[in-house]
Design a protein around this motif. Sequence first.
Motif, PDB file in Angstrom:
ATOM      1  N   ASN A  43       0.825  -1.207   0.000  1.00 45.62           N
ATOM      2  CA  ASN A  43       0.000   0.000   0.000  1.00 45.62           C
ATOM      3  C   ASN A  43       0.861   1.259   0.000  1.00 45.62           C
ATOM      4  OD1 ASN A  43      -2.295  -1.557   0.043  1.00 45.62           O
ATOM      5  ND2 ASN A  43      -2.813  -1.139   2.170  1.00 45.62           N
ATOM      6  N   ILE A  44       1.885   1.273   0.850  1.00 40.35           N
ATOM      7  CA  ILE A  44       2.723   2.460   0.990  1.00 40.35           C
ATOM      8  C   ILE A  44       3.505   2.752  -0.278  1.00 40.35           C
ATOM      9  CG2 ILE A  44       4.752   3.348   2.235  1.00 40.35           C
ATOM     10  CD1 ILE A  44       3.605   2.192   4.767  1.00 40.35           C
ATOM     11  N   PHE A  45       3.721   1.742  -1.109  1.00 40.08           N
ATOM     12  CA  PHE A  45       4.369   1.997  -2.401  1.00 40.08           C
ATOM     13  C   PHE A  45       3.641   3.100  -3.179  1.00 40.08           C
ATOM     14  CE2 PHE A  45       6.443  -2.447  -2.949  1.00 40.08           C
ATOM     15  CZ  PHE A  45       7.542  -2.006  -2.241  1.00 40.08           C
ATOM     16  N   GLY A  46       2.349   3.237  -2.959  1.00 44.01           N
ATOM     17  CA  GLY A  46       1.582   4.254  -3.662  1.00 44.01           C
ATOM     18  C   GLY A  46       1.931   5.663  -3.258  1.00 44.01           C
ATOM     19  N   ALA A  47       2.600   5.825  -2.127  1.00 43.58           N
ATOM     20  CA  ALA A  47       2.988   7.148  -1.655  1.00 43.58           C
ATOM     21  C   ALA A  47       4.471   7.437  -1.880  1.00 43.58           C
ATOM     22  CB  ALA A  47       2.670   7.286  -0.157  1.00 43.58           C
ATOM     23  N   VAL A  48       5.185   6.510  -2.481  1.00 45.79           N
ATOM     24  CA  VAL A  48       6.625   6.678  -2.712  1.00 45.79           C
ATOM     25  C   VAL A  48       6.845   7.275  -4.101  1.00 45.79           C
ATOM     26  CG1 VAL A  48       8.853   5.507  -2.899  1.00 45.79           C
ATOM     27  CG2 VAL A  48       7.168   4.730  -1.210  1.00 45.79           C
ATOM     28  N   GLY A 101       8.110   7.992  -7.650  1.00 42.64           N
ATOM     29  CA  GLY A 101       8.769   7.089  -8.591  1.00 42.64           C
ATOM     30  C   GLY A 101       8.045   5.767  -8.705  1.00 42.64           C
ATOM     31  N   LEU A 102       7.563   5.258  -7.571  1.00 45.42           N
ATOM     32  CA  LEU A 102       6.750   4.037  -7.602  1.00 45.42           C
ATOM     33  C   LEU A 102       5.282   4.413  -7.819  1.00 45.42           C
ATOM     34  CD1 LEU A 102       8.381   1.978  -4.701  1.00 45.42           C
ATOM     35  CD2 LEU A 102       8.767   1.745  -7.158  1.00 45.42           C
ATOM     36  N   GLN A 103       4.727   5.121  -6.828  1.00 41.08           N
ATOM     37  CA  GLN A 103       3.396   5.733  -6.943  1.00 41.08           C
ATOM     38  C   GLN A 103       2.349   4.796  -7.532  1.00 41.08           C
ATOM     39  OE1 GLN A 103       4.591   9.372  -9.038  1.00 41.08           O
ATOM     40  NE2 GLN A 103       4.099  10.519  -7.201  1.00 41.08           N
ATOM     41  N   LEU A 104       2.344   3.576  -7.048  1.00 39.02           N
ATOM     42  CA  LEU A 104       1.317   2.630  -7.484  1.00 39.02           C
ATOM     43  C   LEU A 104       1.083   1.627  -6.361  1.00 39.02           C
ATOM     44  CD1 LEU A 104      -0.508   1.554  -9.788  1.00 39.02           C
ATOM     45  CD2 LEU A 104       1.353   0.009 -10.386  1.00 39.02           C
ATOM     46  N   PRO A 105       0.005   1.799  -5.584  1.00 39.82           N
ATOM     47  CA  PRO A 105      -0.295   0.773  -4.576  1.00 39.82           C
ATOM     48  C   PRO A 105      -0.661  -0.535  -5.270  1.00 39.82           C
ATOM     49  CG  PRO A 105      -2.069   2.386  -4.724  1.00 39.82           C
ATOM     50  CD  PRO A 105      -0.980   2.877  -5.611  1.00 39.82           C
ATOM     51  N   THR A 106       0.046  -1.587  -4.941  1.00 33.42           N
ATOM     52  CA  THR A 106      -0.147  -2.867  -5.620  1.00 33.42           C
ATOM     53  C   THR A 106      -1.596  -3.318  -5.589  1.00 33.42           C
ATOM     54  OG1 THR A 106       2.091  -3.476  -4.939  1.00 33.42           O
ATOM     55  CG2 THR A 106       0.684  -5.246  -5.723  1.00 33.42           C
ATOM     56  N   PHE A 107      -2.259  -3.104  -4.461  1.00 32.52           N
ATOM     57  CA  PHE A 107      -3.618  -3.608  -4.306  1.00 32.52           C
ATOM     58  C   PHE A 107      -4.669  -2.662  -4.867  1.00 32.52           C
ATOM     59  CE2 PHE A 107      -1.243  -5.924  -1.024  1.00 32.52           C
ATOM     60  CZ  PHE A 107      -1.551  -7.218  -1.425  1.00 32.52           C
ATOM     61  N   SER A 108      -4.255  -1.649  -5.619  1.00 37.02           N
ATOM     62  CA  SER A 108      -5.236  -0.851  -6.360  1.00 37.02           C
ATOM     63  C   SER A 108      -5.726  -1.614  -7.591  1.00 37.02           C
ATOM     64  CB  SER A 108      -4.623   0.493  -6.789  1.00 37.02           C
ATOM     65  OG  SER A 108      -3.542   0.294  -7.686  1.00 37.02           O
ATOM     66  N   HIS A 109      -5.079  -2.733  -7.908  1.00 39.21           N
ATOM     67  CA  HIS A 109      -5.527  -3.643  -8.967  1.00 39.21           C
ATOM     68  C   HIS A 109      -6.201  -4.843  -8.319  1.00 39.21           C
ATOM     69  CE1 HIS A 109      -2.516  -2.055 -12.206  1.00 39.21           C
ATOM     70  NE2 HIS A 109      -3.187  -1.110 -11.608  1.00 39.21           N
ATOM     71  N   ALA A 110      -7.236  -5.337  -8.959  1.00 37.83           N
ATOM     72  CA  ALA A 110      -8.036  -6.403  -8.350  1.00 37.83           C
ATOM     73  C   ALA A 110      -7.271  -7.718  -8.238  1.00 37.83           C
ATOM     74  CB  ALA A 110      -9.317  -6.614  -9.162  1.00 37.83           C
ATOM     75  N   LEU A 168      -3.900  11.934   4.019  1.00 30.95           N
ATOM     76  CA  LEU A 168      -5.088  11.132   4.282  1.00 30.95           C
ATOM     77  C   LEU A 168      -4.961   9.757   3.619  1.00 30.95           C
ATOM     78  CD1 LEU A 168      -7.977  10.794   5.340  1.00 30.95           C
ATOM     79  CD2 LEU A 168      -8.787  11.869   3.223  1.00 30.95           C
ATOM     80  N   GLU A 169      -4.414   9.731   2.413  1.00 29.56           N
ATOM     81  CA  GLU A 169      -4.203   8.454   1.738  1.00 29.56           C
ATOM     82  C   GLU A 169      -3.210   7.591   2.507  1.00 29.56           C
ATOM     83  OE1 GLU A 169      -3.153   6.624  -2.685  1.00 29.56           O
ATOM     84  OE2 GLU A 169      -2.582   8.673  -2.188  1.00 29.56           O
ATOM     85  N   LEU A 170      -2.181   8.206   3.079  1.00 30.94           N
ATOM     86  CA  LEU A 170      -1.231   7.448   3.900  1.00 30.94           C
ATOM     87  C   LEU A 170      -1.937   6.774   5.079  1.00 30.94           C
ATOM     88  CD1 LEU A 170       2.016   9.629   4.188  1.00 30.94           C
ATOM     89  CD2 LEU A 170       1.840   7.311   3.279  1.00 30.94           C
ATOM     90  N   VAL A 171      -2.819   7.530   5.732  1.00 30.20           N
ATOM     91  CA  VAL A 171      -3.571   6.971   6.858  1.00 30.20           C
ATOM     92  C   VAL A 171      -4.424   5.787   6.392  1.00 30.20           C
ATOM     93  CG1 VAL A 171      -5.385   7.442   8.556  1.00 30.20           C
ATOM     94  CG2 VAL A 171      -3.595   9.136   8.137  1.00 30.20           C
ATOM     95  N   MET A 172      -5.074   5.944   5.237  1.00 32.09           N
ATOM     96  CA  MET A 172      -5.914   4.870   4.720  1.00 32.09           C
ATOM     97  C   MET A 172      -5.092   3.650   4.329  1.00 32.09           C
ATOM     98  SD  MET A 172      -8.846   6.016   5.178  1.00 32.09           S
ATOM     99  CE  MET A 172      -9.687   4.597   4.461  1.00 32.09           C
ATOM    100  N   MET A 173      -3.869   3.853   3.856  1.00 37.60           N
ATOM    101  CA  MET A 173      -2.992   2.734   3.514  1.00 37.60           C
ATOM    102  C   MET A 173      -2.691   1.878   4.739  1.00 37.60           C
ATOM    103  SD  MET A 173      -0.331   4.640   0.961  1.00 37.60           S
ATOM    104  CE  MET A 173      -0.815   5.152  -0.691  1.00 37.60           C
TER     105      MET A 173
END
Length: 269
Positions: A113-118, A120-129, A240-245
């Motif tokens: 999840n936190i990858f989405g806030a990094v 260069g990465l900016q993609l939370p793995t679990f944003s895909h089904a 807020l997204e970090l908290v949700m992650m």
Amino acid sequence: MHSLAPMATNEGGFQPPTISETHLPEIFPWMAEWGTGFGKNMLMVILSVIVISWFFMWAIRKQSLVPSRAQFIAESGYGFVRHTLGRDILGEKHFRRWIPLLFAVFFFVLVNNIFGAVPGLQLPTFSHAGPAYALAGIIWITWIVLGFRTHGPKFIKLMTVPSGVPKWLLPLLVVLEFLSNFIIRPLTHSLRLMAVMLAGHIIVMLAGSGVEFLVAQQGGLDGYGLGALILVGSIPLYFLELVMMVLQAFVFALLTAIYIQGSIEADAH
């Protein structure tokens, strides 16, 4: 982030990002049409395993009574899983054997999840089904097998026939309980995580593409001013997204513990 400036120029206005734009091109696209290509999403799954393994092995390499900062963080993380997700949910009798699974699930989901806030990465793995379904499927198989090993074939009855219910209501309730426990439960377990991560990722994409359009395409005092306002306003959304992650990692692991506890003590309901 996919650039929307050319699209905006061609259409004469701002074109918001879509869900399809969160699916990046495959790095090695063999059989990609079947979902088996090797892309950024899969690469980050592997990276998360490496990061988690490296950090905890590095943090405990020199254990001492006065822990270093890394050892303190690692021990605190382990203690949180052991006590909050393990002992408090599964009970003193059963929790120890399940600590490795709960530990792996919590930190695997958290790091991905936190990858989405990094940057260069900016993609939370679990944003895909796909990854969400796969992990929820593993958990589903685990508690189903555990239930049958603990209670035998009557596990199905324990999970589908509520006690103290009038017999004339049982035909309806048995169907509802079966659908709820064996079909809907794994779907909601995965979709809750995926939907929240996807929504947060779309918000970040929308803010970034909006700033890009206003600054690069609109220009002028209005474009720069509104772009700056959107950029400043996106900062609280980022946190807020970090908290949700973090919260979604906790909820996913908590539900895992609850499902396991339900399989162990199904006859107590």
